[in-house]
Design a protein around this motif. Structure first.
Motif, PDB file in Angstrom:
ATOM      1  N   GLN A  36       0.927  -1.060   0.169  1.00  0.00           N
ATOM      2  CA  GLN A  36      -0.213  -0.005  -0.282  1.00  0.00           C
ATOM      3  C   GLN A  36       0.812   1.344  -0.086  1.00  0.00           C
ATOM      4  O   GLN A  36       2.111   1.739   0.608  1.00  0.00           O
ATOM      5  CB  GLN A  36      -0.712  -0.267   1.200  1.00  0.00           C
ATOM      6  CG  GLN A  36      -0.392  -0.705   2.632  1.00  0.00           C
ATOM      7  CD  GLN A  36      -1.333   0.215   3.743  1.00  0.00           C
ATOM      8  OE1 GLN A  36      -1.453  -1.259   3.849  1.00  0.00           O
ATOM      9  NE2 GLN A  36      -2.289   0.917   3.599  1.00  0.00           N
ATOM     10  N   SER A  37       0.040   2.298  -0.202  1.00  0.00           N
ATOM     11  CA  SER A  37       0.881   3.942   0.135  1.00  0.00           C
ATOM     12  C   SER A  37       1.651   4.121   0.713  1.00  0.00           C
ATOM     13  O   SER A  37       0.372   3.796   2.443  1.00  0.00           O
ATOM     14  CB  SER A  37      -0.025   4.355  -0.838  1.00  0.00           C
ATOM     15  OG  SER A  37       0.831   6.028  -1.468  1.00  0.00           O
ATOM     16  N   ASP A  38       2.320   4.707   1.092  1.00  0.00           N
ATOM     17  CA  ASP A  38       2.636   5.676   2.010  1.00  0.00           C
ATOM     18  C   ASP A  38       1.285   6.298   2.587  1.00  0.00           C
ATOM     19  O   ASP A  38       1.048   7.333   1.055  1.00  0.00           O
ATOM     20  CB  ASP A  38       3.540   5.712   1.857  1.00  0.00           C
ATOM     21  CG  ASP A  38       5.071   5.742   1.737  1.00  0.00           C
ATOM     22  OD1 ASP A  38       5.470   4.550   2.170  1.00  0.00           O
ATOM     23  OD2 ASP A  38       6.475   5.793   1.654  1.00  0.00           O
ATOM     24  N   GLU A  39       1.302   6.923   4.267  1.00  0.00           N
ATOM     25  CA  GLU A  39       0.166   7.724   4.184  1.00  0.00           C
ATOM     26  C   GLU A  39       0.396   8.507   5.730  1.00  0.00           C
ATOM     27  O   GLU A  39       0.910   8.230   5.865  1.00  0.00           O
ATOM     28  CB  GLU A  39      -1.244   6.521   4.817  1.00  0.00           C
ATOM     29  CG  GLU A  39      -2.205   7.289   4.673  1.00  0.00           C
ATOM     30  CD  GLU A  39      -3.260   6.685   5.110  1.00  0.00           C
ATOM     31  OE1 GLU A  39      -4.022   6.467   6.266  1.00  0.00           O
ATOM     32  OE2 GLU A  39      -3.330   5.458   4.512  1.00  0.00           O
ATOM     33  N   ASN A  41      -0.948  12.049   7.513  1.00  0.00           N
ATOM     34  CA  ASN A  41      -2.630  12.510   7.519  1.00  0.00           C
ATOM     35  C   ASN A  41      -2.326  13.509   8.858  1.00  0.00           C
ATOM     36  O   ASN A  41      -1.031  13.491   9.953  1.00  0.00           O
ATOM     37  CB  ASN A  41      -3.165  10.968   8.814  1.00  0.00           C
ATOM     38  CG  ASN A  41      -3.738  10.027   8.021  1.00  0.00           C
ATOM     39  OD1 ASN A  41      -4.938  10.254   7.694  1.00  0.00           O
ATOM     40  ND2 ASN A  41      -2.429   9.225   7.521  1.00  0.00           N
ATOM     41  N   THR A  79       3.477  13.770  -0.934  1.00  0.00           N
ATOM     42  CA  THR A  79       2.000  13.199  -0.530  1.00  0.00           C
ATOM     43  C   THR A  79       1.008  14.082  -1.768  1.00  0.00           C
ATOM     44  O   THR A  79       1.399  15.069  -1.667  1.00  0.00           O
ATOM     45  CB  THR A  79       1.934  12.453   0.561  1.00  0.00           C
ATOM     46  OG1 THR A  79       1.495  13.524   1.021  1.00  0.00           O
ATOM     47  CG2 THR A  79       3.029  11.480   1.361  1.00  0.00           C
ATOM     48  N   ASP A  82      -5.702  12.996  -0.618  1.00  0.00           N
ATOM     49  CA  ASP A  82      -6.464  11.510  -1.337  1.00  0.00           C
ATOM     50  C   ASP A  82      -7.537  12.514  -1.072  1.00  0.00           C
ATOM     51  O   ASP A  82      -8.873  12.019  -1.364  1.00  0.00           O
ATOM     52  CB  ASP A  82      -6.236  10.752  -0.725  1.00  0.00           C
ATOM     53  CG  ASP A  82      -6.656   9.442  -1.792  1.00  0.00           C
ATOM     54  OD1 ASP A  82      -7.152   9.656  -2.779  1.00  0.00           O
ATOM     55  OD2 ASP A  82      -7.722   8.975  -0.552  1.00  0.00           O
ATOM     56  N   LYS A  98      -5.806  13.230   4.714  1.00  0.00           N
ATOM     57  CA  LYS A  98      -5.316  12.047   4.743  1.00  0.00           C
ATOM     58  C   LYS A  98      -4.850  12.481   3.368  1.00  0.00           C
ATOM     59  O   LYS A  98      -4.898  12.480   2.327  1.00  0.00           O
ATOM     60  CB  LYS A  98      -5.700  11.473   4.328  1.00  0.00           C
ATOM     61  CG  LYS A  98      -5.546   9.676   3.888  1.00  0.00           C
ATOM     62  CD  LYS A  98      -7.019   8.622   3.936  1.00  0.00           C
ATOM     63  CE  LYS A  98      -6.276   7.247   3.136  1.00  0.00           C
ATOM     64  NZ  LYS A  98      -7.167   6.298   3.165  1.00  0.00           N
ATOM     65  N   LEU A 100      -1.225  10.602   0.390  1.00  0.00           N
ATOM     66  CA  LEU A 100      -0.964   9.536  -0.233  1.00  0.00           C
ATOM     67  C   LEU A 100       0.373   9.518  -1.259  1.00  0.00           C
ATOM     68  O   LEU A 100      -0.009  10.876  -2.220  1.00  0.00           O
ATOM     69  CB  LEU A 100      -1.979   8.088  -1.178  1.00  0.00           C
ATOM     70  CG  LEU A 100      -3.492   7.816  -0.292  1.00  0.00           C
ATOM     71  CD1 LEU A 100      -4.254   7.125  -0.697  1.00  0.00           C
ATOM     72  CD2 LEU A 100      -2.295   7.246   1.618  1.00  0.00           C
ATOM     73  N   THR A 104      -3.823  10.378  -6.669  1.00  0.00           N
ATOM     74  CA  THR A 104      -5.017  10.586  -6.720  1.00  0.00           C
ATOM     75  C   THR A 104      -5.865  10.774  -8.741  1.00  0.00           C
ATOM     76  O   THR A 104      -6.494  10.429  -8.195  1.00  0.00           O
ATOM     77  CB  THR A 104      -5.390  10.581  -5.899  1.00  0.00           C
ATOM     78  OG1 THR A 104      -5.844  12.629  -5.780  1.00  0.00           O
ATOM     79  CG2 THR A 104      -5.542   9.969  -4.821  1.00  0.00           C
ATOM     80  N   LYS A 321       5.642   3.941  11.316  1.00  0.00           N
ATOM     81  CA  LYS A 321       5.024   5.206  11.751  1.00  0.00           C
ATOM     82  C   LYS A 321       5.697   5.516  12.733  1.00  0.00           C
ATOM     83  O   LYS A 321       6.546   5.694  14.195  1.00  0.00           O
ATOM     84  CB  LYS A 321       4.193   3.998  11.780  1.00  0.00           C
ATOM     85  CG  LYS A 321       2.802   5.666  12.242  1.00  0.00           C
ATOM     86  CD  LYS A 321       1.412   5.147  12.884  1.00  0.00           C
ATOM     87  CE  LYS A 321       0.469   5.771  13.225  1.00  0.00           C
ATOM     88  NZ  LYS A 321      -1.284   5.387  13.514  1.00  0.00           N
TER      89      LYS A 321
END
Length: 338
Positions: A36-39, A41, A79, A82, A98, A100, A104, A321
């Protein structure tokens, strides 16, 4: 005195650190090795209503973030926004952004139907990367994928599936498409050492349910014009066999897939860790200078873990994280024993 973390934040390339810092409740960044993509927040106090009106963070806009702590910097990269969430309450309004690492804006998420048979992993990666303007990184990938069809899968899902099948880890970060051999990651030298006393908590699970002694794959023998079976053998003390339901075009392809699947299905010790801060770690390899854990603890890295009895050894970081809030900085990770 414990050092305080600081965040540098750019919005579409412009420094917005000063503006955002006044309203920052918390920030977290999760760095994934694959899947999954780095995220990123960001939780913001929106009692003044700026983020729900004049400063509304539009989807598709870019956020570039770095975290400084104890003299070292962790670069979160760029990022793409999203999703925005707003909570309006009597105690105060909150905005959560949020973002990513996978943009997108690309149709890279749109399902495709395409035949990629006879191509190498590198050719498939180059083709998809060129389509979306990604730069392809990584060595190898010269294996031919045999007969394989991308059917109602996005380009991202397809690349991840095929890469994993042939023993590679795939990801997209900052407009770079990268794939690297899993074996080379797991076998790399440890970058640093952590003792039990350097950690807030360590949770590890030793499970035999994920272990396979053999892996069986079918392949087409061109000489006999018939289907045959190749079996990769790992731990002979384990009786469970992993069956891969994919008909390969050659013995060589079956060997690659079976050995890759056997290794991926043999992650015996897995768990989670949280580092006590601040920690100064000494890399085991002499050329590296002593650096803080903030710049070292990241997905894809190996490290030594000591002081935990039979669980001691070299571990691989699957994801890391970083969380910043009113209490300071927390560094956590998902790990597996090499």
């Amino acid at each position: 005195m414990i050092a305080k973390p600081t965040v540098t934040l750019l919005y579409n390339g412009k420094d917005c650190t000063k503006d955002f810092s006044k309203y920052l409740n918390s920030l977290s960044f999760t760095d994934f090795e694959d899947e999954q993509s780095d995220e990123l927040n960001i939780s913001l106090n929106d009692s003044d209503g700026y983020f729900s009106s004049l400063w509304y963070p539009d989807k598709g806009d870019k956020l570039t973030c770095s975290i400084d702590f104890d003299g070292t910097t962790f670069d979160c990269g760029t990022t793409t926004i999203d999703e925005n969430t707003f909570d309006f309450t009597l105690s105060g309004d909150t905005a959560t952004i949020k973002a990513l690492a996978t943009s997108t804006n690309f149709s890279v998420r749109t399902n495709q139907i395409k035949n990629h048979s006879g191509k190498t992993l590198r050719q498939i990666a180059d083709e998809i990367g060129k389509r979306y303007g990604f730069t392809v990184l990584g060595e190898g990938g010269e294996e031919k994928v045999g007969s394989i069809v991308q059917k109602n899968e996005s380009d991202i899902a397809f690349l991840k599936r095929v890469s994993k099948l042939y023993g590679y880890i795939f990801n997209i970060k900052n407009n770079y498409l990268s794939f690297i051999k899993i074996d080379s990651l797991i076998s790399q030298d440890p970058l640093f050492t952590l003792d039990k006393t350097d950690c807030k908590n360590i949770s590890l699970s030793d499970s035999v349910t994920k272990l396979y002694g053999k892996c069986r794959v079918q392949y087409f023998d061109s000489k006999s014009k018939s289907l045959k079976t190749y079996t990769a053998v790992g731990n002979t003390e384990i009786t469970d066999t992993l069956n891969i339901y994919k008909k390969c075009n050659s013995l060589n392809e079956a060997v690659q897939i079976a050995n890759s699947a056997l290794k991926q299905g043999s992650k015996e010790i897995t768990g989670n860790i949280e580092v006590s801060l601040p920690v100064k770690t000494t890399p085991p390899s002499a050329p590296l200078q002593e650096r803080g854990i903030n710049s070292l603890f990241m997905a894809g890295v190996n490290f030594n873990l000591t002081g935990i009895g039979r669980f001691e050894g070299t571990y691989h970081i699957k994801s890391s994280k970083r969380t910043i809030d009113s209490t300071g900085l927390r560094i956590q990770g998902e790990i597996q024993k090499c």
